[in-house]
Scaffold this motif. Sequence first.
Motif, PDB file in Angstrom:
ATOM      1  N   THR A 191       5.069   2.209  -0.018  1.00  0.00           N
ATOM      2  CA  THR A 191       4.589   0.961  -0.607  1.00  0.00           C
ATOM      3  C   THR A 191       5.487  -0.224  -0.346  1.00  0.00           C
ATOM      4  O   THR A 191       5.139  -1.339  -0.719  1.00  0.00           O
ATOM      5  CB  THR A 191       4.429   1.108  -2.127  1.00  0.00           C
ATOM      6  N   ARG A 195      -3.408   3.513  -4.478  1.00  0.00           N
ATOM      7  CA  ARG A 195      -2.640   3.920  -3.312  1.00  0.00           C
ATOM      8  C   ARG A 195      -2.020   5.309  -3.463  1.00  0.00           C
ATOM      9  O   ARG A 195      -1.217   5.726  -2.647  1.00  0.00           O
ATOM     10  CB  ARG A 195      -1.570   2.870  -3.012  1.00  0.00           C
ATOM     11  N   SER A 234      -5.720  11.980   0.370  1.00  0.00           N
ATOM     12  CA  SER A 234      -4.415  11.537   0.836  1.00  0.00           C
ATOM     13  C   SER A 234      -3.945  12.455   1.953  1.00  0.00           C
ATOM     14  O   SER A 234      -4.344  13.619   2.032  1.00  0.00           O
ATOM     15  CB  SER A 234      -3.399  11.531  -0.320  1.00  0.00           C
ATOM     16  N   GLY A 267      -3.338  -1.699   4.390  1.00  0.00           N
ATOM     17  CA  GLY A 267      -4.531  -1.231   3.703  1.00  0.00           C
ATOM     18  C   GLY A 267      -5.626  -2.268   3.711  1.00  0.00           C
ATOM     19  O   GLY A 267      -5.375  -3.471   3.848  1.00  0.00           O
ATOM     20  N   ASN A 304      -5.841   3.340   3.479  1.00  0.00           N
ATOM     21  CA  ASN A 304      -4.417   3.037   3.514  1.00  0.00           C
ATOM     22  C   ASN A 304      -3.752   3.834   4.632  1.00  0.00           C
ATOM     23  O   ASN A 304      -4.133   4.973   4.903  1.00  0.00           O
ATOM     24  CB  ASN A 304      -3.728   3.423   2.189  1.00  0.00           C
ATOM     25  N   ASP A 344      -2.708  -0.728  -8.774  1.00  0.00           N
ATOM     26  CA  ASP A 344      -2.201  -0.580  -7.403  1.00  0.00           C
ATOM     27  C   ASP A 344      -1.672   0.833  -7.171  1.00  0.00           C
ATOM     28  O   ASP A 344      -1.914   1.438  -6.123  1.00  0.00           O
ATOM     29  CB  ASP A 344      -1.089  -1.593  -7.126  1.00  0.00           C
ATOM     30  N   THR A 358       0.814  -1.198   0.000  1.00  0.00           N
ATOM     31  CA  THR A 358       0.000   0.000   0.000  1.00  0.00           C
ATOM     32  C   THR A 358       0.845   1.244   0.000  1.00  0.00           C
ATOM     33  O   THR A 358       1.981   1.228   0.392  1.00  0.00           O
ATOM     34  CB  THR A 358      -0.903   0.022   1.235  1.00  0.00           C
TER      35      THR A 358
END
Length: 731
Positions: A95, A84, A698, A636, A653, A80, A30
């Motif tokens: 990540t 994320r 975010s 996540g 996340n 992905d 994540t």
Amino acid sequence: MKINSGKSRARWLGLALLTLPWCGAMAQATAASSDTGSDQAPSKAKDKATTLKTVTVSAERRDESLQTTPIAATVLTGDDLLNRGVNVVDQLQFTSPSATVNNFGQGIDFDIRGIGKAEHNTQTGTGVIVYRDGVPTFPGYFAEEPYYDIASVQILRGPQGTFGGQNAVGGAVLVSSNDPVINGGYQGYVSGQAGNYSDVALQGAVNLPISNTFAARVAVNSDNRSSFWNISGPYSGSDARLRSRSARVGLLWKPSDSFSALLKTDYNHIDMGAYPADPVNSPNDPFNITANAPLKALDQFSRTVLKIDYQFANGVKFRATSGYQHGSTAYKADLDGTELGNSTFRDLVYETIYSQELNLISPDSGPLTWVLGAYWQKDTYTFPPGQFLIGVPEGFPATEYALQGTNPKKNTAVFGQVGYQLTDGLKLTVGGRYSKDRTTNHVTVVQYGLPLIDDQSARYSNFSGKVSLDWTLSERNFLYAFAASGYRPGGLNVPVGLGLPDPFKAETVTSLEAGWKAAWLDDHLRTQVNVFHNDYKNFQVTIGYPDFPTFGIELNTPHPTRIYGFEAQLQAAFGDWSVYGNLGWLHSDVGEFYATDPRLPSVAFCDPASGPQSATCRNLGGTEQTYAPKLTFNTGLQRTIHVGSDTVTPRINYAHIAGQWATLFENEALGDRIGSRNLLGAQIDWSHGSWLTTLYGSNLTNQHYIGAINSGLRFAGFPRQYGIRATYFFQ
């Protein structure tokens, strides 16, 4: 300044992960990043998490299952990245375990397991090599290249290099964009985004099936955003608003099953406006700063990659990967970071890279597999006259530092790797690489009115190797252990009026690693666990001249640094639920090393190996390696909800990176401590027919954290961002 530590929360989440009996790690981690952008290639088949997909890696020049490859890696698809919020390279730290990326605008410090890049100049190479479509990219400059229309990103941890490309002491990142598809029809997507800070972004891609043997793919990306910063002056130039434009054209020709030629060309025009910064340990919020010098931040660069594959009748594949990259980076900054001082900095640097890799790759069948290859690269920096200048104040030769000239570098290498299946379950792999490097300065420096000529060169060579033993216990349990080494060449010091200084030496890393990869519950859960120990020799670091510490010089630590740690990853999918998590724990100890901090006044002699220890000549033995946080963790969770023929997928996340040191001197008063990062992100996807609509957010707690420290200045990470993105798929 608003700083949220979140240490207790991170520890409890980490302990919860560790209490799982499989104690593992995901292949698709994540990111709780800031700056959630529309810069990847979305897929209409959105995350119905009933089973786990097969994850492959191409680290050893052939596609292999991650679960049965003896390497610690995190693999992310384009979806992905989008899910994320990974938009540029510095967000990859959220990540993967044991990764840190500290972005100071014109460059980055990318470290994996505390090994990567700690000094900010063109002579110091990077220990983490970033590849784009098969070629190593600019090693430090042009850091803000966006991710858009991406097929996958592979983050490889530990020394890399016995299989191809460049040698890397810390790790490698392989970024692959989507290829054209022959007979794939007219298919693609268009995506638009609107968010806070007046963010408006647009991207898209289309596949063009020109004939039965030829296809093209065109992708574009654009992003406009107002500034995160409130800058008071008087200053001239930009306030750090973003104007980003990128495009890529891919051409694939495949006249037969045995031959293919893939050509890709990228162009990027990224105008960040400025890289605002203020002095370390400033009491104000890092987004409220002052400046009285011109501000600018503009990167323009292109890349062309040609990959040719030919398969002989016996199944052996020949591959040639050719690269040409050219760019210019222009930067203007207030070097003292306030409206009170009068220090300015500006530079305009051109960089050109030619590279060529040749591979012979054996068939995958049979007990014996092998890869042979050769690599060549020329990387030239050009500093035009009058463009690289530090002025205190500008316009007075007696207080200016100016540089012009060229710094060409060359690298050549041959390498090979052989694997042999000893039994049905045991495989032995042996690899080696011989590298030769040369760096040259053709530079003129005018230091406070004193002209200095720097015309020198240095050569380096190294043999690196890897020996690995793999044990397939069962269809779902894989063990590996290996010993590997990596190498980074040394470089040249610029003279400061004391004669031509000695070059600094090459670094080497010897790594021992063991790991266990497993699948559980009918392959609904996959885990990776590994431990590692690194013997890191000749760390390249800038300290005060041993015999005259008024000036700084880059040299090597006389004794090795010991770095060891533990990493765990997991990925699970149960029906419409899925979860993933990463955990990295790391310990580092610098060997005995005496040094004078060049930021502090001193005239006392200080030998790196023996001292003597004094108030200014410090023994740095036992300090932590730079950019080596003890704990990195992210996790996540998502669920797919079915509403008629539509689906709604909420996800959340979280990422934590513990505090880290920016220098070996560990002087908090001078701002050497970079605090922890605790980022929370969330989004909701609504899939309806050919449309995908996403609400994203975010850094939801709006932590104001420091993203990097450089030249006595602090650079803030991205604040909270949120918005809506709509994507239409066509075919």
